[in-house]
Design a protein around this motif. Structure first.
Motif, short mmCIF file in Angstrom:
data_model
loop_
_atom_site.label_atom_id
_atom_site.label_comp_id
_atom_site.label_asym_id
_atom_site.label_seq_id
_atom_site.Cartn_x
_atom_site.Cartn_y
_atom_site.Cartn_z
N PRO A 49 10.75 4.41 6.90
CA PRO A 49 9.92 3.61 7.94
C PRO A 49 8.65 3.49 7.79
O PRO A 49 7.82 4.36 7.04
N PRO A 50 7.61 2.53 8.08
CA PRO A 50 6.31 2.45 7.71
C PRO A 50 5.55 3.56 8.05
O PRO A 50 5.90 4.27 9.09
N TYR A 51 4.44 3.97 7.49
CA TYR A 51 3.32 4.88 7.84
C TYR A 51 3.87 6.43 7.46
O TYR A 51 2.97 7.21 7.87
N CYS A 52 5.00 6.51 6.88
CA CYS A 52 5.29 7.97 6.89
C CYS A 52 5.34 8.76 5.40
O CYS A 52 5.07 7.88 4.52
N LEU A 53 5.37 9.76 5.58
CA LEU A 53 5.19 10.59 4.40
C LEU A 53 6.80 11.20 4.27
O LEU A 53 7.22 11.84 5.27
N ALA A 54 7.20 11.23 3.14
CA ALA A 54 8.52 11.56 2.78
C ALA A 54 8.77 12.10 1.40
O ALA A 54 7.99 11.85 0.43
N TYR B 186 0.81 -1.25 -0.01
CA TYR B 186 0.04 -0.11 0.03
C TYR B 186 0.98 1.47 -0.05
O TYR B 186 0.54 2.54 0.75
N VAL B 187 1.72 1.08 -0.83
CA VAL B 187 2.84 2.22 -0.72
C VAL B 187 2.58 3.22 -2.16
O VAL B 187 2.27 2.45 -3.22
N VAL B 188 2.56 4.48 -2.00
CA VAL B 188 2.58 5.45 -3.19
C VAL B 188 3.98 6.17 -3.39
O VAL B 188 4.37 6.67 -2.53
N ILE B 189 4.28 6.11 -4.51
CA ILE B 189 5.55 6.67 -5.03
C ILE B 189 5.38 7.56 -6.13
O ILE B 189 4.80 7.27 -7.14
N GLY B 190 5.84 8.75 -5.83
CA GLY B 190 5.63 10.06 -6.96
C GLY B 190 6.40 9.75 -7.94
O GLY B 190 7.43 8.98 -8.05
N THR C 176 17.61 0.06 -0.74
CA THR C 176 16.75 0.82 0.11
C THR C 176 15.53 0.04 0.22
O THR C 176 14.87 -0.57 -0.52
N HIS C 177 14.98 0.30 1.42
CA HIS C 177 13.86 -0.15 1.90
C HIS C 177 12.37 0.91 1.96
O HIS C 177 12.83 1.95 2.77
N ILE C 178 11.51 0.69 1.59
CA ILE C 178 10.18 1.60 1.98
C ILE C 178 9.17 0.78 2.60
O ILE C 178 8.66 -0.28 2.24
N GLY C 179 8.86 1.17 3.83
CA GLY C 179 7.65 0.73 4.57
C GLY C 179 6.46 0.71 4.06
O GLY C 179 5.96 1.49 3.37
N SER C 180 5.46 -0.33 4.65
CA SER C 180 4.17 -0.36 4.09
C SER C 180 3.57 0.86 4.63
O SER C 180 3.71 1.69 5.45
N TYR C 181 2.71 1.41 3.72
CA TYR C 181 1.53 2.69 4.00
C TYR C 181 2.43 3.96 3.96
O TYR C 181 1.85 4.96 4.26
N CYS C 182 3.57 3.83 3.28
CA CYS C 182 4.14 5.13 3.02
C CYS C 182 3.90 6.00 1.75
O CYS C 182 3.27 5.36 0.81
N MET C 183 4.17 7.15 1.82
CA MET C 183 3.97 8.05 0.56
C MET C 183 5.28 8.66 0.37
O MET C 183 5.68 9.46 1.18
N VAL C 184 5.92 8.54 -0.69
CA VAL C 184 7.12 9.29 -1.21
C VAL C 184 6.73 10.36 -2.25
O VAL C 184 6.24 9.91 -3.40
#
Length: 274
Positions: free
Chosen positions: A178-183, A146-150, A159-167
């Motif tokens: 880490p999970p759940y983060c907006l970056a 459930y990750v969204v990547i711009g 590199t690792h991107i946690g679940s529920y992140c948006m980049v």
């Protein structure tokens, strides 16, 4: 349902083609391939040897699934590119096979991969991720669920991107998110929890607040990382969200992306509970 193959397509007789598959004009399907039921290949799609597509996928024009990895260590060993069910790959997407005997590049169920995205060797993408135009994921990158990547975002190897992140788009990923983060940004920085994405995934206000409290310990407590994680483990025993953060930290090899220069403890009251 019958299989539909356009007369201009080149499909090896050894390929495993599921019921209801549609193969459009000028597609090429190699012998050592599997295509699941109901999948559609649009014009000029290329399915290379050792590629496996699940059911109900849509592969758009000029996408290439299962290309040989762009890695000098690859010596012709058998590796795979595996797409789950209901994966959409838009125009010019490239998904390379893995390196290392028996390894796979994997894209999970329900992913939406937009035009021009590149998944390099040994990349692993979780379920129902959205990856926007021309993002490039280098070898061994791991993305959770459930990750969204711009768009036009670049990823350093491993590199690792946690679940529920948006980049955010145009970002450069050199450390783990880490999970759940907006970056977002160059250099990448964590801004907050991904509260909009979490609401959309039915995380209630109390759970969102709990996740933010955990990240205050990590990013704002001035504690060493190991101590902050230890306190999370003690304060939230048996908690599912805490476990996801702790498991991610245990697997991280490149360290957490730093936070943006702001104090999460000094937000407006309405922001603290959202």
């Amino acid at each position: 349902m019958s299989i539909q193959i356009h007369p201009t397509a080149i499909v090896a007789k050894e390929a495993e083609i599921g019921d209801g598959v549609k193969i459009g004009p000028y597609c090429i399907v190699d012998p050592k391939t599997r295509i699941g039921e109901g999948t559609e290949l649009r014009a000029f799609a290329r399915i290379c040897d050792y590629a496996s597509l699940g059911a109900d996928c849509v592969i758009h024009e000029h996408a290439v699934i299962g290309g040989i990895p762009q890695d000098l260590s690859y010596k012709g060993e058998e590796t795979w590119a595996i797409l789950g069910d209901r994966v959409v790959c838009r125009e010019y997407v490239t998904v390379n096979r893995a390196v290392g005997e028996g390894n796979s590049t994997v894209v999970g169920d329900g992913c939406f991969v937009m035009e021009g995205v590149h998944f390099a060797h040994n990349v692993r993408i979780g379920r129902e991720c959205t990856i926007a135009n021309k993002a490039g994921l280098s070898g061994h990158v791991v993305v959770g669920d459930y990750v969204v990547i711009g768009g036009m975002t670049g990823f350093h190897q491993f590199t690792h991107i946690g679940s529920y992140c948006m980049v955010g788009g145009l970002s450069r990923i050199t450390q783990d998110v880490p999970p759940y983060c907006l970056a977002a940004g160059v250099p990448l920085r964590v801004f907050d929890i991904n509260k909009v994405g979490l609401r959309r995934r039915n995380f209630d206000m109390r759970t969102r607040q709990k996740i933010r409290e955990m990240y205050r310990l990590i990013y704002n407590s001035s504690l060493p990382m190991k101590e902050a994680l230890r306190q999370i483990e003690e304060r939230y025993p048996g908690d599912a969200e805490a476990k996801m953060i702790l498991d991610f930290a245990a697997a991280s090899s490149r360290g957490f992306t730093p936070r943006v220069t702001q104090d999460w403890n000094h937000r407006k009251p309405e922001e603290k509970v959202d």
